[in-house]
Design an enzyme around this catalytic site. Sequence first.
Site: not given
Ligand code: SAH
Length: 340
Positions: A90, A331
């Site tokens: 995605e 996400c």
């Molecule tokens: N693995 C990396 C990058 C991918 S996630 C990381 O952890 O940073 C990208 C961002 O989206 C991260 O800050 C993650 O914590 C956030 N994220 C994931 N799911 C989320 C959700 N349901 N609500 C808000 N932020 C979320």
Amino acid sequence: MDIRSMTADELKKLTEEIGEKPYRAGQLFTWLHKKHAASYGEMTDLSKKLRQKLEEEYPLVTLQPVKRLISKQDGTEKYLFGLADGNVIESVLMRYHHGNSVCISSQVGCAMNCAFCASARNRLIRSLTASEMLEQVYRIEEISRERVSNVVVMGMGEPLLNYDALLRFIRLLSDSEGLCISQRNITVSTCGIVPAIFRLADEKLQITLAVSLHAASDAKRKKIMPVAETYSLEQVMEAVRYYFRETGRRISFEYALIENFNSSAEDVKELAGLIGNFPAHVNLIPVNTVKESQLARPERRRVEDFAKKLEKHGINVTIRKEMGSDINGACGQLRNSYMK
Ligand code: SAH
């Protein structure tokens, strides 16, 4: 290695090995990274014989668009792309007044298993190659017919656990003979893989490093991010201080606000204490409630209140604007519904 993941030097070696003139490497690089060729057939200034040989020995990695959703609210576009092995990833195109930003995935699935994240439900299937990361940007430019000025590695996956491909990706994306996206316009987001942050600092790149904190104490962080069992916040802070010293780039901290968990006045104090006077920026993200988790987002008023209090401690803070909420913007949600 696949040909779209190769550096200009590696292409030179390749053309040499197959007995072609060195300038062919430059032509190839332009076709692969500037013109975003989807097949060798398009490379009309190369001989048929050469194209055939490359076709046989170096099959071109090109992503197949499976689905494209466009938000009626803000023009955000979500893409599902198929990979050669049948996996699906995605990517998102977001339109801002300063330009277009693309959010890419770095892995199929993710091993980090954060409690709030939809990607966590897939486990890690495999890491993406540099070309599969580049192709997300290239295909989106081709399909939308718009220029992309910013790239954020914030989609599915933990980029620092796909280190070599990530570095190739950054170097090719910012190459002056390719898309030439300035490293200052590239952001890599990590949950805090400490040794990889140190290593990245030594590469002396000009990219922005974003670190997902989501909690300001180890005890609290462990409840939502299993990676906190491996690396403490103290170790993460030591690594980002080193990153700043070596690169001069201000760190961006992501903090997803979760109701009744990390959004109280006490949490503000703890977060301010952790960051202190370190030159950083805090990006507050009202958590996206994904089907896979029960965590709720606080009311808007509480989010703004959290930001104001943090500002009073002298910390630079913004609230992330929500985009594409009508098209499964958050996400990993689109992919999950597609997989079902
Ligand atoms: N693995 C990396 C990058 C991918 S996630 C990381 O952890 O940073 C990208 C961002 O989206 C991260 O800050 C993650 O914590 C956030 N994220 C994931 N799911 C989320 C959700 N349901 N609500 C808000 N932020 C979320």
